[in-house]
Design an enzyme around this catalytic site. Structure first.
Site, short mmCIF file in Angstrom:
data_model
loop_
_atom_site.label_atom_id
_atom_site.label_comp_id
_atom_site.label_asym_id
_atom_site.label_seq_id
_atom_site.Cartn_x
_atom_site.Cartn_y
_atom_site.Cartn_z
N LYS A 48 1.05 -1.30 -0.03
CA LYS A 48 0.00 -0.19 -0.10
C LYS A 48 0.90 1.23 -0.10
CE LYS A 48 -3.83 -2.29 2.92
NZ LYS A 48 -4.45 -2.08 3.83
N HIS A 72 -1.87 -5.46 1.45
CA HIS A 72 -3.03 -6.03 1.06
C HIS A 72 -2.89 -7.83 0.61
CE1 HIS A 72 -7.02 -7.21 -0.30
NE2 HIS A 72 -6.62 -7.53 -1.44
N TYR A 74 -12.35 -2.61 -3.03
CA TYR A 74 -12.82 -2.77 -1.52
C TYR A 74 -14.31 -2.71 -1.50
CZ TYR A 74 -8.08 -1.92 0.72
OH TYR A 74 -6.84 -2.23 0.99
N GLU A 114 -9.93 -9.85 -7.74
CA GLU A 114 -9.09 -8.51 -7.41
C GLU A 114 -7.96 -8.52 -8.34
OE1 GLU A 114 -9.63 -8.81 -2.60
OE2 GLU A 114 -7.77 -9.27 -3.30
N ASN A 170 -1.45 -0.31 7.56
CA ASN A 170 -1.05 -1.80 8.04
C ASN A 170 -0.29 -2.33 6.87
OD1 ASN A 170 -3.22 -2.31 6.52
ND2 ASN A 170 -4.13 -3.76 7.74
P1 IDP Z 1 -7.30 -7.20 5.40
O1 IDP Z 1 -6.50 -6.25 4.84
O2 IDP Z 1 -6.66 -7.93 6.75
O3 IDP Z 1 -7.97 -8.39 4.70
P2 IDP Z 1 -10.22 -6.25 5.81
O4 IDP Z 1 -10.90 -6.61 6.85
O5 IDP Z 1 -10.16 -6.85 4.53
O6 IDP Z 1 -8.56 -6.69 6.32
O7 IDP Z 1 -10.10 -4.35 5.97
C1 IDP Z 1 -9.42 -3.79 4.42
C2 IDP Z 1 -8.53 -3.02 4.98
O8 IDP Z 1 -9.23 -1.77 5.85
C3 IDP Z 1 -7.57 -3.24 6.13
O9 IDP Z 1 -6.36 -3.77 5.82
C4 IDP Z 1 -7.53 -1.88 7.05
O10 IDP Z 1 -6.40 -1.17 6.46
C5 IDP Z 1 -8.74 -1.34 6.72
N1 IDP Z 1 -9.50 -1.43 8.04
C6 IDP Z 1 -10.23 -2.46 8.24
N2 IDP Z 1 -10.94 -2.44 9.35
C7 IDP Z 1 -10.60 -1.23 10.00
C8 IDP Z 1 -11.18 -0.49 11.08
O11 IDP Z 1 -11.76 -0.71 11.88
N3 IDP Z 1 -10.83 0.98 10.99
C9 IDP Z 1 -10.01 1.26 9.96
N4 IDP Z 1 -9.52 0.60 8.86
C10 IDP Z 1 -10.17 -0.50 8.98
MG MG Z 2 -9.47 -7.95 3.25
#
Ligand code: IDP
Ligand code: MG
Length: 151
Positions: A11, A117, A51, A128, A114
């Protein structure tokens, strides 16, 4: 063998922090191979498509804003059970819960930044990958892969 292809994104925070090399190395050292790779800036339309499952979440706007805020590196990564294996290398969504040794456990602090992805299922990966790559973008790495894995 269950060779799979998954989508990995470094990212914009990973690109900005100069961590792309460290991140790519972790997948390669596991023995996975990269079969497509590009540095690009995602537009809003493709970010919302990527997303889409989160469109009703409160953080959706921030997520789309961030993923389009600067260049990212998109990769297709292949290997035995690569979808789950790459998720293991990446670690839990919240870096506080991510195991030390995982990308997020070692290198990230917050859920909104984080770094990486990784597709969460084979179906997500297929969907995707089409957002980021055309068929012609893929190199054949089958030979490299099969040389180094064995049940
Ligand atoms: P993942 O990346 O581990 O698959 P997902 O649940 O698919 O996680 O969420 C996509 C992205 O959205 C996450 O990587 C994170 O950056 C962001 N995200 C997920 N949950 C939250 C939240 O509660 N607050 C802010 N950002 C979030
Ligand atoms: Mg995800």
């Amino acid at each position: 063998m269950a060779i799979e292809r998954t989508l990995i994104l470094c990212k914009p925070d990973a690109v900005s922090r100069g961590l792309v090399g460290d991140i790519v190395t972790r997948f390669e050292r596991r023995g996975y191979v990269i079969s497509a790779m590009k540095l690009m800036q995602l537009d809003g339309e493709r970010a919302r498509e990527h997303y889409g499952e989160h469109k009703d979440k409160p953080f959706f706007g921030d997520l789309v804003g961030f993923i389009t805020s600067g260049p990212l590196v998109a990769m297709a990564v292949e290997g035995e059970n690569a979808v789950d294996g790459c998720r293991q290398i990446i670690g839990a969504t919240n870096p506080l819960s991510a195991a030390p040794g995982s990308i997020r456990g070692d290198l990230a602090q917050t859920i909104g930044r984080n770094l990486v992805h990784g597709s969460d299922s084979k179906a997500s990966a297929d969907r995707e990958l089409k957002i980021f790559f055309d068929d012609k973008d893929f190199a054949s790495r089958r030979h490299d892969l099969e040389r180094w894995i064995k049940d």
